[in-house]
Design a protein around this motif. Structure first.
Motif, mmCIF file in Angstrom:
data_model
loop_
_atom_site.group_PDB
_atom_site.id
_atom_site.type_symbol
_atom_site.label_atom_id
_atom_site.label_comp_id
_atom_site.label_asym_id
_atom_site.label_seq_id
_atom_site.Cartn_x
_atom_site.Cartn_y
_atom_site.Cartn_z
ATOM 1 N N ASP A 83 44.172 -56.068 20.382
ATOM 2 C CA ASP A 83 43.430 -56.971 19.504
ATOM 3 C C ASP A 83 42.608 -56.179 18.498
ATOM 4 N N VAL A 84 42.185 -54.985 18.916
ATOM 5 C CA VAL A 84 41.424 -54.081 18.049
ATOM 6 C C VAL A 84 42.054 -52.698 18.154
ATOM 7 N N ALA A 85 42.305 -52.063 17.015
ATOM 8 C CA ALA A 85 42.848 -50.706 16.969
ATOM 9 C C ALA A 85 41.826 -49.788 16.321
ATOM 10 N N VAL A 86 41.428 -48.743 17.033
ATOM 11 C CA VAL A 86 40.439 -47.785 16.536
ATOM 12 C C VAL A 86 41.130 -46.451 16.254
ATOM 13 N N ILE A 87 40.954 -45.920 15.038
ATOM 14 C CA ILE A 87 41.340 -44.540 14.743
ATOM 15 C C ILE A 87 40.048 -43.761 14.530
ATOM 16 N N THR A 88 39.755 -42.821 15.418
ATOM 17 C CA THR A 88 38.471 -42.116 15.346
ATOM 18 C C THR A 88 38.410 -41.183 14.140
ATOM 19 N N ASN A 89 39.497 -40.465 13.862
ATOM 20 C CA ASN A 89 39.534 -39.515 12.747
ATOM 21 C C ASN A 89 40.940 -38.940 12.651
ATOM 22 N N ILE A 90 41.186 -38.217 11.591
ATOM 23 C CA ILE A 90 42.425 -37.465 11.403
ATOM 24 C C ILE A 90 42.053 -36.010 11.171
ATOM 25 N N GLY A 91 42.455 -35.149 12.113
ATOM 26 C CA GLY A 91 42.194 -33.720 11.974
ATOM 27 C C GLY A 91 43.502 -32.950 11.959
ATOM 28 N N VAL A 92 43.457 -31.731 12.498
ATOM 29 C CA VAL A 92 44.680 -30.914 12.510
ATOM 30 C C VAL A 92 45.142 -30.624 13.934
ATOM 31 N N ALA A 93 44.596 -31.351 14.919
ATOM 32 C CA ALA A 93 45.057 -31.171 16.292
ATOM 33 C C ALA A 93 46.541 -31.505 16.382
ATOM 34 N N HIS A 94 47.280 -30.710 17.155
ATOM 35 C CA HIS A 94 48.721 -30.919 17.391
ATOM 36 C C HIS A 94 49.564 -30.755 16.120
ATOM 37 N N LEU A 95 49.059 -30.003 15.143
ATOM 38 C CA LEU A 95 49.826 -29.849 13.901
ATOM 39 C C LEU A 95 51.154 -29.137 14.153
ATOM 40 N N GLU A 96 51.201 -28.311 15.202
ATOM 41 C CA GLU A 96 52.454 -27.659 15.555
ATOM 42 C C GLU A 96 53.525 -28.699 15.887
ATOM 43 N N THR A 97 53.099 -29.810 16.502
ATOM 44 C CA THR A 97 54.027 -30.871 16.881
ATOM 45 C C THR A 97 54.389 -31.747 15.688
ATOM 46 N N PHE A 98 53.391 -32.087 14.876
ATOM 47 C CA PHE A 98 53.616 -33.012 13.763
ATOM 48 C C PHE A 98 54.139 -32.332 12.505
ATOM 49 N N ALA A 99 53.917 -31.044 12.374
ATOM 50 C CA ALA A 99 54.378 -30.230 11.232
ATOM 51 C C ALA A 99 53.521 -30.423 9.988
ATOM 52 N N THR A 100 53.195 -31.662 9.611
ATOM 53 C CA THR A 100 52.374 -31.904 8.423
ATOM 54 C C THR A 100 51.297 -32.928 8.737
ATOM 55 N N VAL A 101 50.209 -32.871 7.991
ATOM 56 C CA VAL A 101 49.138 -33.856 8.174
ATOM 57 C C VAL A 101 49.606 -35.269 7.817
ATOM 58 N N PRO A 102 50.382 -35.461 6.720
ATOM 59 C CA PRO A 102 50.884 -36.814 6.455
ATOM 60 C C PRO A 102 51.686 -37.393 7.614
ATOM 61 N N ALA A 103 52.460 -36.557 8.302
ATOM 62 C CA ALA A 103 53.204 -37.049 9.464
ATOM 63 C C ALA A 103 52.255 -37.468 10.574
ATOM 64 N N LEU A 104 51.160 -36.726 10.743
ATOM 65 C CA LEU A 104 50.155 -37.063 11.744
ATOM 66 C C LEU A 104 49.496 -38.400 11.400
ATOM 67 N N VAL A 105 49.130 -38.579 10.129
ATOM 68 C CA VAL A 105 48.525 -39.841 9.691
ATOM 69 C C VAL A 105 49.468 -41.006 9.961
ATOM 70 N N GLU A 106 50.726 -40.813 9.617
ATOM 71 C CA GLU A 106 51.716 -41.872 9.818
ATOM 72 C C GLU A 106 51.833 -42.242 11.294
ATOM 73 N N ALA A 107 51.808 -41.223 12.161
ATOM 74 C CA ALA A 107 51.928 -41.478 13.592
ATOM 75 C C ALA A 107 50.729 -42.258 14.125
ATOM 76 N N LYS A 108 49.523 -41.892 13.717
ATOM 77 C CA LYS A 108 48.331 -42.601 14.176
ATOM 78 C C LYS A 108 48.282 -44.020 13.608
ATOM 79 N N TRP A 109 48.791 -44.182 12.395
ATOM 80 C CA TRP A 109 48.750 -45.492 11.730
ATOM 81 C C TRP A 109 49.616 -46.529 12.459
#
Length: 442
Positions: free
Chosen positions: A176-202
């Motif tokens: 009912d409520v979705a919280v995104i605390t922040n977008i950092g660079v944690a797990h960048l090795e897995t996501f490869a790029t920050v835009p990919a990380l943002v997309e995944a959290k979104w």
């Protein structure tokens, strides 16, 4: 309390019952060591184990039945055979989610997920929440499956290690409520790029229905994408739920005013770190979104206690700050800055941050440099070092393992000093922190 027949379980998972379909189960477990009498054991195949090898042990411990892969050659009766037990666990979580009537809040982000989840669970009387960091494809369904019907709300922590992970979990979440605390660079090795990380959290926000609410940091333009729910922001000035007049006490605990659409309130947290004020703002925004009044939220926030190994403070002849549960660039900076305001000399015991990919060396040098700039007396670097010592310069003391680190720290620490212990979980500095806390005891 969960009360399902095996026929219901089979219908929810697309499986086939072997045995009495009218038999009931009252809980679900994936750990043969933790099954309760009458439970359903789901035999998952993991990276380092195969749950099918523990079916007999689970039954001996009291499990009433098992969910197994059809190709696993398990002949236990009663059992339910499915094509993939990992999917079956998710589908059982989805079935349970459809039965729950309380509001569900899901929390994701690069850092602060667990603290925000803990703060919100403490702030809502009668809320249920993910235990520890149950935030993956196993922990999320188990958290939903374990929710009591009488809970006033369910607060779920949600991690992601790639695109599609949160979307895959969405049938078990349906927040009912979705919280995104922040977008950092944690797990960048897995996501490869920050835009990919943002997309995944979104993906968490994309899973909201029309009546849902997205709780988002006000200062991140990358999270200003359109979606079908309403939005509430949190953070500093200009946010819907804003932190004002922030100050820290002698052990780094924040006191601040929280301005909200429902009024303003003064809050003093028991958790250390200026960043906890922002986490509290996110939790407050989520609590207000599900109808909890501000005074109740404020009282609960002040009563919240830190999770183990997250800025856990042990005071004695010297002070040990155990923040060894995990580490990424943002959380390390927050920890170093929090400890730096505490009275006394400051020593940092640091290990590597995992999964940073191409920015690994740069961020580890920055970690050492941050400690140097903040006036730390020494930086003890434990194990593999991608650059901490280089950044710390002549403050660095490089040791090969925890035993050597214990010798180094106890040889230089003095009464009144503050020792921060922090690294990624795989380094295992929690054991060193416990040893130092014992040494500090009066």
């Amino acid at each position: 309390m969960l009360q399902w027949t095996l026929d219901e379980v089979a219908a929810a998972t697309g499986g086939t019952v072997h045995g009495d379909g009218a038999l009931t189960v009252t809980s679900v477990s994936t750990d043969s060591r933790a099954v309760a009498p009458g439970s359903l054991f789901v035999a998952r195949r993991g990276e380092h184990f195969d749950g099918h090898l523990f079916v007999a042990a689970a039954v001996a411990a009291g499990a009433a039945a098992a969910v197994v892969d059809g190709d696993a050659a398990v002949d236990l009766v009663p059992r339910i055979e499915v094509s993939d037990t990992a999917v079956a666990l998710r589908d059982l979580g989805a079935y349970r989610r459809r039965q729950l009537t309380m509001p569900v809040v899901a929390v994701t982000g690069s850092t602060g997920k667990t603290s925000t989840k803990d703060l919100l669970a403490a702030a809502i009387p009668g809320a249920a929440a993910s235990p520890r960091s149950y935030n993956n494809e196993v922990g999320v369904p188990l958290s939903v499956l374990g929710a009591d019907d009488g809970a006033t709300a369910l607060v779920l922590e949600v991690g992601s290690r790639g695109r599609g992970h949160i979307a895959w979990l969405m049938p078990a979440l349906e927040p009912d409520v979705a919280v995104i605390t922040n977008i950092g660079v944690a797990h960048l090795e897995t996501f490869a790029t920050v835009p990919a990380l943002v997309e995944a959290k979104w993906e968490l926000v994309q899973g909201l229905g029309a009546g849902g609410t997205a709780v988002l940091p006000a200062d991140d333009p990358r999270l200003r994408m359109s979606h079908g729910a309403s939005t509430v922001t949190f953070g500093g000035p200009g946010a819907d739920v804003a932190v004002e007049r922030l100050r820290l006490d002698g052990v780094g605990r924040p006191r601040f005013q929280l301005r909200t659409p429902s009024g303003s309130v003064e809050i003093a947290l028991a958790l250390s770190g200026a960043h906890q004020a922002t986490n509290a703002a996110a939790a407050t925004a989520a609590g207000l979104a599900i109808g909890t009044d501000l005074a109740t939220l404020a009282s609960g926030l002040e009563a919240a206690q830190p999770s183990p190994q997250r800025m856990e403070i042990h005071r004695g002849r010297f002070t040990v700050v155990n923040d060894a549960y995990n580490a990424n660039p943002d959380s390390v900076r927050a920890a170093l800055r929090t400890v730096a305001v505490m009275p006394g000399r400051h020593l940092a015991v640091l290990g590597m941050m995992a999964e940073l990919g191409p920015i690994e060396a740069e961020e580890h040098r920055a970690m050492g440099a941050e400690a140097r700039q903040l006036g730390y007396t020494a930086v003890v670097v434990v194990g593999d070092d991608p650059g901490i010592a280089e950044g710390a310069g002549d403050l660095a003391v490089v040791v090969p393992d925890q035993a050597a680190a214990a010798v180094a720290v106890t040889g230089m620490v003095a009464p009144g000093d503050v020792v921060l212990v922090k690294a990624s979980r795989r380094v295992g500095l929690d054991r060193l922190a416990a040893l130092l806390a014992k040494a500090a005891a009066p």
